[in-house]
Design an enzyme around this catalytic site. Structure first.
Site, short mmCIF file in Angstrom:
data_model
loop_
_atom_site.label_atom_id
_atom_site.label_comp_id
_atom_site.label_asym_id
_atom_site.label_seq_id
_atom_site.Cartn_x
_atom_site.Cartn_y
_atom_site.Cartn_z
CG HIS A 109 10.94 -15.89 42.94
ND1 HIS A 109 10.50 -17.08 42.42
CD2 HIS A 109 11.25 -16.15 44.24
CE1 HIS A 109 10.51 -18.01 43.36
NE2 HIS A 109 10.97 -17.47 44.48
CD GLU A 161 16.34 3.95 57.01
OE1 GLU A 161 15.32 3.93 56.33
OE2 GLU A 161 16.93 5.00 57.33
CE LYS A 199 16.26 15.37 59.54
NZ LYS A 199 16.70 13.98 59.37
CD GLU A 209 17.97 9.60 52.47
OE1 GLU A 209 17.22 10.57 52.31
OE2 GLU A 209 17.96 8.89 53.49
CG ASN A 219 5.91 25.43 54.35
OD1 ASN A 219 5.74 25.05 55.50
ND2 ASN A 219 6.12 24.58 53.37
N GLY A 220 3.90 25.56 51.46
CA GLY A 220 2.70 24.77 51.24
C GLY A 220 2.43 24.65 49.75
CB CYS A 280 9.52 26.40 51.51
SG CYS A 280 9.01 26.00 49.83
CE LYS A 294 18.98 6.95 55.52
NZ LYS A 294 17.90 7.29 56.39
CD1 TRP A 311 13.09 20.00 48.23
CD2 TRP A 311 10.86 19.79 48.18
NE1 TRP A 311 12.79 18.73 47.79
CE2 TRP A 311 11.44 18.58 47.75
CE3 TRP A 311 9.48 19.89 48.23
CZ2 TRP A 311 10.68 17.49 47.37
CZ3 TRP A 311 8.72 18.79 47.85
CH2 TRP A 311 9.32 17.60 47.43
NE ARG A 331 9.93 23.82 57.14
CZ ARG A 331 9.05 23.20 57.90
NH1 ARG A 331 9.42 22.71 59.05
NH2 ARG A 331 7.80 23.09 57.54
C1 F6R Z 1 15.31 9.36 54.81
C2 F6R Z 1 14.50 10.37 55.44
C3 F6R Z 1 13.08 10.48 55.05
C4 F6R Z 1 12.23 10.69 56.30
C5 F6R Z 1 10.77 10.92 55.92
C6 F6R Z 1 9.88 11.07 57.15
O1 F6R Z 1 16.60 9.38 55.32
O2 F6R Z 1 14.97 11.10 56.25
O3 F6R Z 1 12.65 9.35 54.36
O4 F6R Z 1 12.35 9.57 57.11
O5 F6R Z 1 10.67 12.07 55.15
O6 F6R Z 1 10.28 12.14 57.94
P1 F6R Z 1 9.76 12.27 59.42
O7 F6R Z 1 10.34 11.14 60.21
O8 F6R Z 1 10.25 13.60 59.90
O9 F6R Z 1 8.27 12.17 59.36
#
Ligand code: F6R
Length: 597
Positions: free
Chosen positions: A494, A471, A592, A478, A100-101, A2, A475, A74, A27
Site C-alpha cells: 500500500h 523494536e 540512556k 539508533e 538537569n531539566g 543530563c 534498534k 545532553w 544520561r
Molecule cells: C531504545 C531505548 C529508548 C528507551 C526509552 C525509554 O533502545 O533505549 O527508546 O527505551 O527512552 O526508556 P525507559 O525504559 O528507561 O523509560
C-alpha cells in the site's frame, strides 16, 4: 536532560566527581564539566565531547579541593560547545550551578537579568540560574537558592556551590530526579544512585521542592517552605549485576546477559495482587511507555489479542500527555520503563493516577521515581543496563508482560489449565533458547558487512512478529544510523513497496507457522523488486521460506517468539553498527534516560 553529581568529603573531590560522571554518561555525553571550591575560589573546567576530553583538560589544568559538583550534558538549549557545558558561574563568580531539566521561563528570566546588567556567556537556559541566585543573595545562601527556585518554571535538579561556604553543597529539585548519598567519607548528591554507588552506604531520594545542604559531616533537608525535615535513608541495594565479564562493548555484553536475565525473571511476581487488579478493572488495561518500553507494550497488546481475544490499549507516554486519552478509576495503567526516570512516562503515569487509575509499573530499578509513584510494581532483575540501546531490559519487560498476559488468560478463563501449563513450561524454556541464540552470534558478522551499505532497511512482520519488528527497526537505526522503519507486512503493497529496489533490505520476522504462505509472498514482493530479504524464521518455518538469507530462531509458541526474534535483531543492529564504525554504546544525539519532556 543530563546527569549531575556533587560531593563533599574528607578526600580529594575531583576523582570522585569524574567517577560519578562516568557512571552518569548514559544520561548524556555531549559535554561535561566540574566546579570545585578550592578554599579561595570557585574553579570550573568543562569541555565539549566525551568525559575523556574533560580528563585531558583536568590533566592540563588540575583542580584540587574537597567539595565540588559535576555535570554531563545532553544538549537541549545551545549546541554542544565548551561554553555551553556546565557548570555555570554567576557573574561575579560567587555561585556555580549544574542543572538537569528544562526551564520553560528562561527567556523571561534571562531578559530580566540582562536588564540588570548581567552578561551571559552561553546559549543555555541553565546559566540564568547561577546569575539569579547571585542576584538574590543577601547573606544567606539557602534563602537565595530557595528564592531562585520559586522563580524557576519547568523542571530542574540543581547542585550549587557558593564561594561563601567552602565545604557545603546545596541540592534542590522539581520534576527531575535527585538523590543524596551518605558515605563513610562524606555526603554526595546525584541524578541517580548509579553515579554515587561506590561512595555511599545509604541514600535518600529527594521530594519535589526539597532543598538539601550537605557538609562532609552531615546533611540537612528542608521542604519548599523552609521547614527542616528528617532524612530517612534507604539501604543501598546491591545491584544485581549479571555479567561481570564485559565484552568490548556494553551493548554486546548486555545482549549476552539475556539468558541469565530471563532465568532471574522479576523480583516478585505479585500474582495475588494482579488477580485482584485485573478482576477489579475488568478489561480496561492501558500500557504506557516510550521507545523500546512502548514496543514491549505493543507485544503485550498483540499477545492479549492472540491469547485472550481482548483489546488492551498501548499509548506512547507523550501522546497521553497531549491527546485526550480516556483514563479513569476503572483503568489499570501499566507503565513500562527500564529506568523509571523517563520524564514523559512519569508525567503520564502521574496524570493517570490523578484521574483515579490504578498504576502498576514494570521497571528495572526499584529505587526509581516510577516505582515510588506506583501502586504496585513488577521489578525486573536484569541488572544495570549501561549501553544506551535497551536490549536485556526490553526482553525482561516482554517476559514480565507475557506473564501478566498468562495470568489474565487464567483469571478470565480464556485458556485451559493444560494449555496454561504448556505455556508456563515454554516460559521456563526461554533462557535455554536465548542461550542458543547467543551461541549463534558469530553468524551476524558476514551479514552485517552486507547490510552496512544498505540504502534503507524495512522491518516487516504480522501480528506478534510485527510488534517485535518495531523494536528491531528502532534498534538498528539508533545504533547504526541506517534509515529504518517497520511496517505490518500486509501494508507493504500500500505504499512502501515503491521504495524496494537494489540496495534496500527487508528484514522479515516470520516465526508463526500459520503465516508461512503469507510470509513467502512478502519475500517474493521484496526480492522481485531487486531488494534483499533477511528472514528471521523459527526452525520449523525456515525450510518453507524461499530466502537467500535465513536467520533461524528456536521454535516456540507465537506468543514467545518476540523474545527470541528480538535477540537476533539486537545482534544484527550491534554488528551492523560495528561494521559501520559506530559506537553502539553511545549513539550520537541520544541518552540512556530521557529526563525531559
Ligand atoms: C531504545 C531505548 C529508548 C528507551 C526509552 C525509554 O533502545 O533505549 O527508546 O527505551 O527512552 O526508556 P525507559 O525504559 O528507561 O523509560
Amino acid at each position: 536532560m543530563c546527569g549531575i553529581v556533587g560531593y563533599v568529603g574528607r578526600g580529594e573531590v575531583v576523582p570522585v566527581l569524574l567517577e560519578g560522571l562516568r557512571s552518569l554518561e548514559y544520561r548524556g555525553y555531549d559535554s561535561s564539566g566540574i566546579a570545585v571550591h578550592t578554599g579561595e575560589a570557585l574553579r570550573v573546567v568543562k569541555k565539549a565531547g566525551r568525559i575523556a576530553n574533560l580528563e585531558r583538560a583536568l590533566n592540563a589544568h588540575p583542580l584540587s579541593g574537597r567539595c565540588g559538583i559535576g555535570h554531563t550534558r545532553w544538549a537541549t538549549h545551545g549546541v554542544a560547545t565548551d561554553l555551553n557545558a556546565h557548570p555555570f558561574l554567576s557573574q561575579s563568580g560567587t555561585f556555580a550551578v549544574v542543572h538537569n531539566g528544562i526551564l520553560t521561563n528562561y527567556r523571561a528570566l534571562a531578559s530580566d537579568l540582562v536588564s540588570q546588567g548581567v552578561t551571559f556567556s552561553s546559549d543555555t537556559d541553565s546559566e540564568a540560574i547561577a546569575h539569579l541566585i547571585e542576584r538574590l543573595y543577601e547573606g544567606d545562601v539557602l534563602s537565595a537558592i530557595r528564592s531562585a527556585a520559586e522563580r524557576l518554571e519547568g523542571s530542574y535538579a540543581l547542585a550549587v556551590l557558593s564561594l561563601y561556604e567552602p565545604n557545603v553543597i546545596y541540592g534542590v529539585r522539581k520534576d527531575s530526579p535527585l538523590v543524596i548519598g551518605r558515605g563513610k567519607e562524606g555526603f554526595s548528591l546525584c541524578s541517580d544512585i548509579s553515579g554515587i554507588f561506590d561512595i555511599c552506604d545509604a541514600y535518600c531520594p529527594l521530594g519535589n521542592g526539597e532543598i538539601v545542604r550537605l557538609r562532609s559531616e552531615g546533611a540537612e533537608r528542608y521542604d519548599a517552605e523552609g521547614r527542616e525535615r528528617p532524612i530517612s535513608y534507604l539501604t543501598r541495594e546491591t545491584e544485581d549485576c549479571l555479567g561481570g565479564q564485559y565484552a568490548e562493548d556494553r551493548m554486546l555484553s548486555e545482549i549476552r546477559e539475556i539468558p541469565r536475565a530471563l532465568s532471574l525473571g522479576s523480583e516478585h511476581f505479585p500474582r495475588g495482587a494482579l488477580r485482584r487488579l485485573l478482576v477489579g478493572t475488568g478489561e480496561d488495561v492501558l500500557l504506557l511507555g516510550c521507545g523500546s518500553a512502548y514496543h514491549a507494550g505493543l507485544v503485550f497488546r498483540a499477545a492479549m489479542r492472540e491469547l485472550c481475544g481482548v483489546e488492551v490499549r498501548a499509548e506512547i507516554a507523550s501522546e497521553l500527555l497531549t491527546a485526550r486519552v480516556p483514563v479513569d478509576e476503572r483503568t489499570l495503567v501499566i507503565a513500562l520503563s527500564q529506568s523509571g526516570e523517563t520524564a514523559d512516562t512519569l508525567r503520564a503515569a502521574e496524570r493517570a493516577k490523578e484521574r483515579g487509575a490504578h498504576l502498576l509499573s514494570v521497571c528495572n530499578v526499584r529505587a526509581s521515581s516510577l516505582v515510588r509513584l506506583s501502586d504496585d510494581a513488577l521489578v525486573t532483575r536484569c541488572g544495570r543496563e549501561c549501553a544506551v540501546a535497551a536490549t536485556k531490559s526490553y526482553v525482561a519487560q516482554v517476559q514480565a508482560l507475557l506473564q501478566i498476559c498468562l495470568e489474565y488468560a487464567d483469571i478470565m478463563g480464556k485458556i485451559t489449565a493444560e494449555k496454561l501449563d504448556v505455556f508456563r513450561r515454554e516460559l521456563d524454556a526461554l533462557p535455554a533458547k536465548a542461550a542458543h541464540l547467543i551461541g549463534e552470534e558469530g553468524r551476524m558478522a558476514a551479514l552485517a558487512s552486507r547490510v552496512k551499505g544498505a540504502k534503507a532497511v524495512f522491518y516487516l512482520g504480522r501480528g506478534l512478529d510485527y510488534a517485535a519488528a518495531r523494536e528491531g527497526s528502532l534498534k538498528l537505526k539508533e545504533v547504526s544510523y541506517l534509515f529504518s522503519e517497520a511496517y505490518p507486512s500486509g501494508e507493504l503493497k500500500h505504499g512502501t513497496l515503491a521504495l524496494m529496489e537494489h540496495g534496500v533490505y527487508g528484514v522479515l520476522v516470520a516465526t508463526d507457522p500459520a503465516l508461512t504462505e503469507k510470509n513467502a509472498a512478502t519475500i517474493a514482493e521484496i526480492t522481485c523488486r531487486g531488494a534483499s530479504a533477511v528472514v528471521i524464521a523459527s526452525e520449523s518455518v525456515a525450510p518453507h521460506l524461499p530466502a537467500e538469507c535465513l536467520l533461524t530462531v528456536p521454535d516456540a509458541p507465537p506468543l514467545f517468539s518476540p523474545i527470541l526474534s528480538s535477540i537476533v535483531m539486537q545482534q544484527l543492529a550491534y554488528f551492523v553498527a560495528k561494521a559501520r564504525g559506530c559506537d553502539p554504546d553511545r549513539p550520537r544525539n541520544l541518552a540512556k534516560s530521557v529526563t525531559v519532556e
